[in-house]
Scaffold this active site. Sequence first.
Site, PDB file in Angstrom:
ATOM      1  N   PHE A   1       9.263  29.984   6.587  1.00 25.73           N
ATOM      2  CA  PHE A   1       8.518  28.724   6.588  1.00 25.73           C
ATOM      3  C   PHE A   1       9.462  27.568   6.849  1.00 25.73           C
ATOM      4  CE2 PHE A   1       7.448  24.917   4.068  1.00 25.73           C
ATOM      5  CZ  PHE A   1       6.286  24.530   4.727  1.00 25.73           C
TER       6      PHE A   1
ATOM      7  N   ALA B   1      17.781  27.474   7.878  1.00 26.71           N
ATOM      8  CA  ALA B   1      16.852  26.569   7.203  1.00 26.71           C
ATOM      9  C   ALA B   1      17.189  26.573   5.713  1.00 26.71           C
ATOM     10  CB  ALA B   1      15.408  27.006   7.432  1.00 26.71           C
TER      11      ALA B   1
ATOM     12  N   CYS C   1      10.828  36.610   5.033  1.00 25.63           N
ATOM     13  CA  CYS C   1      11.815  37.450   5.703  1.00 25.63           C
ATOM     14  C   CYS C   1      11.443  38.936   5.630  1.00 25.63           C
ATOM     15  CB  CYS C   1      13.219  37.225   5.138  1.00 25.63           C
ATOM     16  SG  CYS C   1      13.750  35.493   5.224  1.00 25.63           S
TER      17      CYS C   1
END
Length: 245
Positions: free
Chosen positions: A96, A178, A194
């Site tokens: 995300f 990220a 993941c």
Amino acid sequence: MKQQIIVNDLGRIPYQEAWDLQEKLLKENTDAKAAARAEGEGAVPQTRHHLLFCEHPPVYTLGKSGHPENLLVSDEELAAKGIQYVQTNRGGDITFHGADQIVGYPIIDLERFYADIGRYLRNLEEVIIRTIGDYGLTGERSSGETGVWLEPGVPGRARKICAMGVRCSRWVTMHGFALNVNTDLSYFNNIIPCGIQDKSVTSMQKETGRTLPVEEVRARIVHHFADIFGAEMVEGALFAAENGR
């Protein structure tokens, strides 16, 4: 002589727009390498290294080897929540991106550093490990799982704080990392992050108990990137005008 890496903060930018920009910069570098090869032995490719920072509107992204079933909500639910879903050409599974998360996209010609993608990934992890270490957090690697974790070896306690997924073409990189700074972690409830069932996701805010200045954390990333890659970081304004920032 140190390699120069041009640093640009793109601000809040749609995922596809940032992806297109990465592809453009990657192509400029691979074209430069092809031109040098055409010139013959001894020609030096005029490649340029970039480190792009940005923040994306809410989006789930799936890596090229990822499993769509790790997205746990329907297209209708995504639309209702105002979340995009994009299948990408990076490595890794689903993750995300959203507000108060630092997304970094290095576009680097690894042949001017070292032609070793494994070493590159470990160095990216080290940048984040040192960055969160500046805030009292002990980041670690989890065997066989790219990214940065807290307590990866403790059953029931392992949690990911930074996801990573890259692509490399002719030794030029794109995509990247990220880091969850003050990220709303509830978005991760809609996916199997993941593709890993038994480990959770966390943020610097959750772990430290305070809201952190994103700009400060970003500056620490740049500092450690320079140190670990032995590079000179140059602030750029290359994309500010064309992105309206």
